[in-house]
Design an enzyme around this catalytic site. Structure first.
Site, PDB file in Angstrom:
ATOM      1  N   GLY A  25       0.798  -1.219   0.000  1.00  0.00           N
ATOM      2  CA  GLY A  25       0.000   0.000   0.000  1.00  0.00           C
ATOM      3  C   GLY A  25       0.831   1.270   0.000  1.00  0.00           C
ATOM      4  N   TYR A  26       0.159   2.382   0.254  1.00  0.00           N
ATOM      5  CA  TYR A  26       0.716   3.733   0.135  1.00  0.00           C
ATOM      6  C   TYR A  26       1.386   3.872  -1.231  1.00  0.00           C
ATOM      7  CZ  TYR A  26       0.913   8.182   2.272  1.00  0.00           C
ATOM      8  OH  TYR A  26       0.647   9.488   2.570  1.00  0.00           O
ATOM      9  N   HIS A  31       4.267   1.511  -8.229  1.00  0.00           N
ATOM     10  CA  HIS A  31       3.289   0.416  -8.131  1.00  0.00           C
ATOM     11  C   HIS A  31       2.337   0.447  -9.336  1.00  0.00           C
ATOM     12  CE1 HIS A  31       4.116   1.386  -3.768  1.00  0.00           C
ATOM     13  NE2 HIS A  31       4.326   0.084  -3.759  1.00  0.00           N
ATOM     14  N   ASP A 144      13.407  -2.985  -5.722  1.00  0.00           N
ATOM     15  CA  ASP A 144      13.776  -3.934  -4.670  1.00  0.00           C
ATOM     16  C   ASP A 144      14.503  -5.086  -5.357  1.00  0.00           C
ATOM     17  OD1 ASP A 144      12.581  -2.806  -2.213  1.00  0.00           O
ATOM     18  OD2 ASP A 144      10.734  -2.966  -3.359  1.00  0.00           O
TER      19      ASP A 144
HETATM   20  O1  PAF Z   1       7.753  -5.097  -1.935  1.00  0.00           O
HETATM   21  C1  PAF Z   1       6.809  -5.112  -1.129  1.00  0.00           C
HETATM   22  O2  PAF Z   1       5.994  -4.181  -1.072  1.00  0.00           O
HETATM   23  C2  PAF Z   1       6.652  -6.287  -0.182  1.00  0.00           C
HETATM   24  O3  PAF Z   1       7.893  -6.761   0.232  1.00  0.00           O
HETATM   25  C3  PAF Z   1       5.791  -7.420  -0.753  1.00  0.00           C
HETATM   26  C4  PAF Z   1       6.433  -8.054  -1.970  1.00  0.00           C
HETATM   27  C5  PAF Z   1       4.416  -6.888  -1.114  1.00  0.00           C
HETATM   28  C6  PAF Z   1       5.607  -8.521   0.300  1.00  0.00           C
HETATM   29  O4  PAF Z   1       4.986  -8.036   1.444  1.00  0.00           O
END
Ligand code: PAF
Length: 295
Positions: A25-26, A31, A144
Protein backbone atom coordinates in the site's frame (compact mmCIF):
# COMPACT_ATOMS: atom_id res chain seq x y z
CA UNK A 1 -12.89 -3.04 -9.16
CA UNK A 2 -13.94 -5.61 -6.56
CA UNK A 3 -12.41 -5.42 -3.08
CA UNK A 4 -12.17 -8.75 -1.27
CA UNK A 5 -10.70 -9.83 2.04
CA UNK A 6 -10.38 -13.61 1.65
CA UNK A 7 -8.08 -15.77 -0.45
CA UNK A 8 -11.06 -17.85 -1.61
CA UNK A 9 -13.05 -14.75 -2.59
CA UNK A 10 -10.15 -13.31 -4.61
CA UNK A 11 -9.41 -16.68 -6.24
CA UNK A 12 -13.02 -17.01 -7.36
CA UNK A 13 -12.72 -13.74 -9.32
CA UNK A 14 -9.87 -14.95 -11.55
CA UNK A 15 -10.91 -15.20 -15.20
CA UNK A 16 -8.43 -16.04 -17.95
CA UNK A 17 -4.77 -15.10 -17.42
CA UNK A 18 -4.47 -13.49 -13.98
CA UNK A 19 -1.68 -11.09 -13.10
CA UNK A 20 -0.91 -10.17 -9.48
CA UNK A 21 0.83 -7.05 -8.15
CA UNK A 22 1.69 -7.61 -4.48
CA UNK A 23 1.96 -4.36 -2.47
CA UNK A 24 2.02 -3.03 1.06
CA UNK A 25 0.00 0.00 0.00
CA UNK A 26 0.72 3.73 0.14
CA UNK A 27 0.99 3.49 -3.59
CA UNK A 28 2.95 5.61 -6.03
CA UNK A 29 3.58 5.55 -9.77
CA UNK A 30 6.08 2.72 -9.30
CA UNK A 31 3.29 0.42 -8.13
CA UNK A 32 0.91 1.77 -10.76
CA UNK A 33 3.39 1.02 -13.53
CA UNK A 34 3.53 -2.59 -12.25
CA UNK A 35 -0.27 -2.68 -12.54
CA UNK A 36 0.16 -1.38 -16.11
CA UNK A 37 2.56 -4.24 -16.90
CA UNK A 38 0.11 -6.76 -15.42
CA UNK A 39 -2.75 -5.12 -17.39
CA UNK A 40 -0.90 -5.58 -20.70
CA UNK A 41 -0.35 -9.28 -20.04
CA UNK A 42 -3.47 -10.40 -18.17
CA UNK A 43 -7.23 -10.74 -18.49
CA UNK A 44 -7.70 -10.22 -14.75
CA UNK A 45 -5.45 -7.84 -12.85
CA UNK A 46 -5.28 -8.39 -9.12
CA UNK A 47 -3.39 -6.28 -6.58
CA UNK A 48 -2.84 -7.26 -2.98
CA UNK A 49 -2.56 -4.73 -0.20
CA UNK A 50 -1.21 -6.15 3.03
CA UNK A 51 1.34 -4.61 5.39
CA UNK A 52 3.07 -7.83 6.32
CA UNK A 53 4.17 -7.76 9.98
CA UNK A 54 6.44 -10.77 9.44
CA UNK A 55 8.91 -8.81 7.28
CA UNK A 56 9.50 -5.89 9.66
CA UNK A 57 12.59 -6.49 11.74
CA UNK A 58 11.87 -3.29 13.71
CA UNK A 59 8.36 -3.03 15.28
CA UNK A 60 8.50 0.79 15.26
CA UNK A 61 9.06 0.66 11.47
CA UNK A 62 5.85 -1.40 11.16
CA UNK A 63 3.87 1.10 13.29
CA UNK A 64 5.27 3.99 11.29
CA UNK A 65 4.61 2.45 7.84
CA UNK A 66 2.26 4.86 5.98
CA UNK A 67 -1.26 3.67 5.22
CA UNK A 68 -4.18 5.16 3.23
CA UNK A 69 -6.59 2.50 2.04
CA UNK A 70 -9.13 4.75 0.28
CA UNK A 71 -6.47 6.57 -1.72
CA UNK A 72 -4.78 3.28 -2.67
CA UNK A 73 -8.09 1.74 -3.79
CA UNK A 74 -8.91 4.81 -5.93
CA UNK A 75 -5.45 4.78 -7.56
CA UNK A 76 -5.64 1.06 -8.30
CA UNK A 77 -9.04 1.39 -9.91
CA UNK A 78 -7.79 4.23 -12.12
CA UNK A 79 -4.76 2.14 -13.08
CA UNK A 80 -7.01 -0.67 -14.36
CA UNK A 81 -6.97 -3.13 -11.47
CA UNK A 82 -9.93 -5.53 -11.44
CA UNK A 83 -9.60 -7.13 -8.00
CA UNK A 84 -8.07 -5.70 -4.84
CA UNK A 85 -7.22 -8.35 -2.27
CA UNK A 86 -6.98 -6.49 1.05
CA UNK A 87 -7.09 -9.14 3.77
CA UNK A 88 -7.22 -8.63 7.52
CA UNK A 89 -4.17 -10.02 9.31
CA UNK A 90 -6.27 -12.98 10.55
CA UNK A 91 -6.86 -14.13 6.96
CA UNK A 92 -3.14 -14.24 6.19
CA UNK A 93 -2.01 -15.45 9.60
CA UNK A 94 -4.96 -17.19 11.32
CA UNK A 95 -2.33 -18.55 13.71
CA UNK A 96 1.37 -17.79 14.08
CA UNK A 97 2.80 -19.61 11.04
CA UNK A 98 4.71 -22.78 11.88
CA UNK A 99 5.48 -23.34 8.22
CA UNK A 100 7.76 -20.60 6.93
CA UNK A 101 9.75 -20.32 3.74
CA UNK A 102 13.45 -19.49 3.62
CA UNK A 103 15.54 -18.75 0.53
CA UNK A 104 19.13 -19.27 1.62
CA UNK A 105 22.30 -17.96 -0.01
CA UNK A 106 20.74 -15.13 -1.98
CA UNK A 107 19.71 -13.49 1.28
CA UNK A 108 23.19 -13.56 2.86
CA UNK A 109 24.25 -10.27 1.24
CA UNK A 110 23.17 -6.61 1.35
CA UNK A 111 19.67 -6.37 2.88
CA UNK A 112 19.74 -9.86 4.42
CA UNK A 113 22.30 -9.41 7.23
CA UNK A 114 21.20 -5.83 7.85
CA UNK A 115 17.53 -6.70 8.33
CA UNK A 116 17.49 -10.06 10.14
CA UNK A 117 14.35 -12.04 9.37
CA UNK A 118 13.19 -9.58 6.70
CA UNK A 119 13.53 -11.87 3.69
CA UNK A 120 12.06 -14.85 5.55
CA UNK A 121 8.99 -12.68 6.18
CA UNK A 122 8.84 -11.49 2.57
CA UNK A 123 9.27 -14.94 1.10
CA UNK A 124 6.72 -16.47 3.47
CA UNK A 125 4.03 -13.92 2.64
CA UNK A 126 4.81 -14.05 -1.10
CA UNK A 127 4.51 -17.86 -0.98
CA UNK A 128 1.12 -17.44 0.72
CA UNK A 129 -0.04 -14.87 -1.85
CA UNK A 130 1.08 -16.99 -4.79
CA UNK A 131 -0.38 -20.16 -3.27
CA UNK A 132 -3.61 -18.56 -2.02
CA UNK A 133 -4.38 -16.43 -5.09
CA UNK A 134 -2.86 -18.66 -7.78
CA UNK A 135 -1.99 -15.96 -10.34
CA UNK A 136 -0.39 -16.88 -13.66
CA UNK A 137 2.09 -14.04 -13.38
CA UNK A 138 3.27 -11.73 -10.61
CA UNK A 139 4.96 -8.37 -11.09
CA UNK A 140 7.55 -6.99 -8.63
CA UNK A 141 9.56 -3.78 -8.77
CA UNK A 142 13.20 -3.80 -9.90
CA UNK A 143 13.84 -1.13 -7.26
CA UNK A 144 13.78 -3.93 -4.67
CA UNK A 145 16.43 -5.71 -6.69
CA UNK A 146 17.46 -8.34 -4.16
CA UNK A 147 13.81 -9.08 -3.31
CA UNK A 148 13.05 -9.62 -7.00
CA UNK A 149 15.93 -12.09 -7.39
CA UNK A 150 14.93 -13.91 -4.18
CA UNK A 151 11.24 -14.15 -5.16
CA UNK A 152 12.08 -15.41 -8.65
CA UNK A 153 14.22 -18.12 -7.06
CA UNK A 154 11.43 -18.99 -4.59
CA UNK A 155 9.02 -19.58 -7.47
CA UNK A 156 11.58 -21.59 -9.49
CA UNK A 157 12.81 -23.75 -6.61
CA UNK A 158 9.29 -24.60 -5.42
CA UNK A 159 8.04 -25.22 -8.99
CA UNK A 160 5.31 -22.62 -8.56
CA UNK A 161 3.30 -22.26 -11.78
CA UNK A 162 3.77 -18.50 -11.94
CA UNK A 163 5.92 -16.20 -14.07
CA UNK A 164 7.80 -13.62 -11.98
CA UNK A 165 8.26 -10.34 -13.87
CA UNK A 166 10.35 -7.29 -12.89
CA UNK A 167 9.07 -3.76 -13.57
CA UNK A 168 11.27 -0.65 -13.84
CA UNK A 169 12.11 1.74 -11.01
CA UNK A 170 10.15 4.96 -11.36
CA UNK A 171 11.97 8.15 -10.35
CA UNK A 172 10.91 11.68 -9.69
CA UNK A 173 12.07 14.25 -12.26
CA UNK A 174 15.21 14.97 -10.19
CA UNK A 175 16.12 11.27 -9.96
CA UNK A 176 14.87 10.28 -6.48
CA UNK A 177 13.51 6.72 -6.71
CA UNK A 178 9.86 6.56 -5.68
CA UNK A 179 9.31 4.88 -2.34
CA UNK A 180 6.37 4.98 0.05
CA UNK A 181 8.92 6.07 2.66
CA UNK A 182 9.77 9.29 0.78
CA UNK A 183 6.84 11.01 2.54
CA UNK A 184 8.92 10.96 5.73
CA UNK A 185 11.76 13.03 4.24
CA UNK A 186 12.06 16.69 5.27
CA UNK A 187 13.17 19.11 2.54
CA UNK A 188 16.76 18.90 3.72
CA UNK A 189 16.71 15.09 4.00
CA UNK A 190 15.23 14.85 0.53
CA UNK A 191 18.01 17.04 -0.90
CA UNK A 192 20.59 14.82 0.78
CA UNK A 193 18.84 11.69 -0.54
CA UNK A 194 19.40 12.91 -4.10
CA UNK A 195 23.07 11.98 -3.58
CA UNK A 196 21.97 8.34 -3.89
CA UNK A 197 20.51 8.58 -7.39
CA UNK A 198 23.24 11.02 -8.49
CA UNK A 199 25.86 8.48 -7.41
CA UNK A 200 24.10 5.64 -9.21
CA UNK A 201 23.74 7.70 -12.39
CA UNK A 202 27.46 8.57 -12.25
CA UNK A 203 28.27 4.88 -11.97
CA UNK A 204 25.87 4.03 -14.82
CA UNK A 205 27.58 6.71 -16.98
CA UNK A 206 30.96 5.18 -16.13
CA UNK A 207 29.76 1.65 -16.97
CA UNK A 208 28.41 2.89 -20.29
CA UNK A 209 31.79 4.57 -20.93
CA UNK A 210 33.59 1.23 -20.36
CA UNK A 211 34.29 0.97 -16.61
CA UNK A 212 34.01 -2.69 -15.52
CA UNK A 213 35.67 -2.66 -12.09
CA UNK A 214 33.20 -3.33 -9.26
CA UNK A 215 35.30 -1.30 -6.81
CA UNK A 216 35.45 1.67 -9.20
CA UNK A 217 31.68 1.62 -9.82
CA UNK A 218 30.92 1.28 -6.10
CA UNK A 219 33.45 4.03 -5.36
CA UNK A 220 31.66 6.49 -7.66
CA UNK A 221 28.40 5.99 -5.77
CA UNK A 222 30.09 6.27 -2.37
CA UNK A 223 31.93 9.42 -3.47
CA UNK A 224 28.70 11.16 -4.49
CA UNK A 225 26.79 9.99 -1.41
CA UNK A 226 29.64 11.09 0.89
CA UNK A 227 29.06 14.70 -0.17
CA UNK A 228 25.67 14.57 1.59
CA UNK A 229 24.57 14.02 5.18
CA UNK A 230 23.71 10.37 4.53
CA UNK A 231 24.24 7.35 6.71
CA UNK A 232 25.76 5.07 4.05
CA UNK A 233 25.18 1.34 4.65
CA UNK A 234 26.47 -0.20 1.45
CA UNK A 235 27.05 0.23 -2.27
CA UNK A 236 27.55 -3.18 -3.88
CA UNK A 237 27.83 -4.50 -7.40
CA UNK A 238 25.87 -7.76 -7.19
CA UNK A 239 25.46 -10.69 -9.56
CA UNK A 240 21.84 -10.54 -10.78
CA UNK A 241 21.61 -14.36 -10.63
CA UNK A 242 22.76 -14.98 -7.07
CA UNK A 243 23.32 -11.53 -5.45
CA UNK A 244 27.01 -12.35 -4.70
CA UNK A 245 29.37 -9.38 -4.82
CA UNK A 246 31.01 -8.95 -8.23
CA UNK A 247 34.57 -7.71 -8.62
CA UNK A 248 34.13 -7.23 -12.37
CA UNK A 249 31.03 -6.37 -14.38
CA UNK A 250 31.20 -9.42 -16.64
CA UNK A 251 27.62 -10.72 -16.30
CA UNK A 252 24.14 -9.25 -15.64
CA UNK A 253 24.33 -7.32 -12.37
CA UNK A 254 22.80 -4.62 -10.26
CA UNK A 255 24.59 -1.89 -8.35
CA UNK A 256 22.62 -1.52 -5.13
CA UNK A 257 22.74 1.08 -2.40
CA UNK A 258 21.23 1.50 1.06
CA UNK A 259 21.56 4.72 3.00
CA UNK A 260 19.70 6.59 5.70
CA UNK A 261 18.59 10.19 5.34
CA UNK A 262 17.47 11.40 8.74
CA UNK A 263 15.44 8.54 10.20
CA UNK A 264 14.43 7.20 6.79
CA UNK A 265 16.25 4.24 5.28
CA UNK A 266 16.30 4.26 1.47
CA UNK A 267 17.42 1.71 -1.11
CA UNK A 268 18.02 2.20 -4.81
CA UNK A 269 19.92 0.57 -7.69
CA UNK A 270 20.70 0.49 -11.37
CA UNK A 271 20.78 -2.77 -13.34
CA UNK A 272 23.83 -3.25 -15.55
CA UNK A 273 24.56 -5.56 -18.46
CA UNK A 274 28.07 -6.91 -19.11
CA UNK A 275 28.37 -4.54 -22.11
CA UNK A 276 27.85 -1.63 -19.70
CA UNK A 277 24.25 -0.87 -20.75
CA UNK A 278 22.35 0.49 -17.75
CA UNK A 279 18.68 0.24 -16.81
CA UNK A 280 18.27 3.41 -14.73
CA UNK A 281 14.47 3.25 -14.51
CA UNK A 282 12.07 5.90 -15.82
CA UNK A 283 11.54 9.50 -14.68
CA UNK A 284 8.22 11.21 -14.03
CA UNK A 285 7.56 14.55 -15.67
CA UNK A 286 5.65 15.87 -12.63
CA UNK A 287 5.55 15.39 -8.85
CA UNK A 288 4.44 11.96 -7.68
CA UNK A 289 0.91 11.17 -6.49
CA UNK A 290 2.65 10.27 -3.23
CA UNK A 291 2.42 13.93 -2.27
CA UNK A 292 -1.33 14.10 -2.66
CA UNK A 293 -1.79 15.14 -6.28
CA UNK A 294 -3.41 11.97 -7.67
CA UNK A 295 -5.74 12.38 -10.65
O1 PAF B 1 7.75 -5.10 -1.93
C1 PAF B 1 6.81 -5.11 -1.13
O2 PAF B 1 5.99 -4.18 -1.07
C2 PAF B 1 6.65 -6.29 -0.18
O3 PAF B 1 7.89 -6.76 0.23
C3 PAF B 1 5.79 -7.42 -0.75
C4 PAF B 1 6.43 -8.05 -1.97
C5 PAF B 1 4.42 -6.89 -1.11
C6 PAF B 1 5.61 -8.52 0.30
O4 PAF B 1 4.99 -8.04 1.44
Amino acid sequence: MRVVGTFAGARSLRAGITGLVPTMGYLHEGHLSLVGIARERSDTVMASLFVNPLQFDDPSDLDRYPRDFDRDAALLELAGCDVLFAPPAAEVYPAPPLARVVVSGLTDTMEGPRRPGHFDGVVTVVAKLLGGLQPDLAVFGRKDAQQLVVVARLAADLSMPVEVIGGPTIREADGLALSSRNVFLSGEERRAALGISRGLMAAADAAEAGERSGAALEGLVIEEMSRQALDIEYAELADAADTARLLVLDRPAFLAVAAGSGRTRLIDNVWLKPDGTADRGARLGRPSVLYGGGD
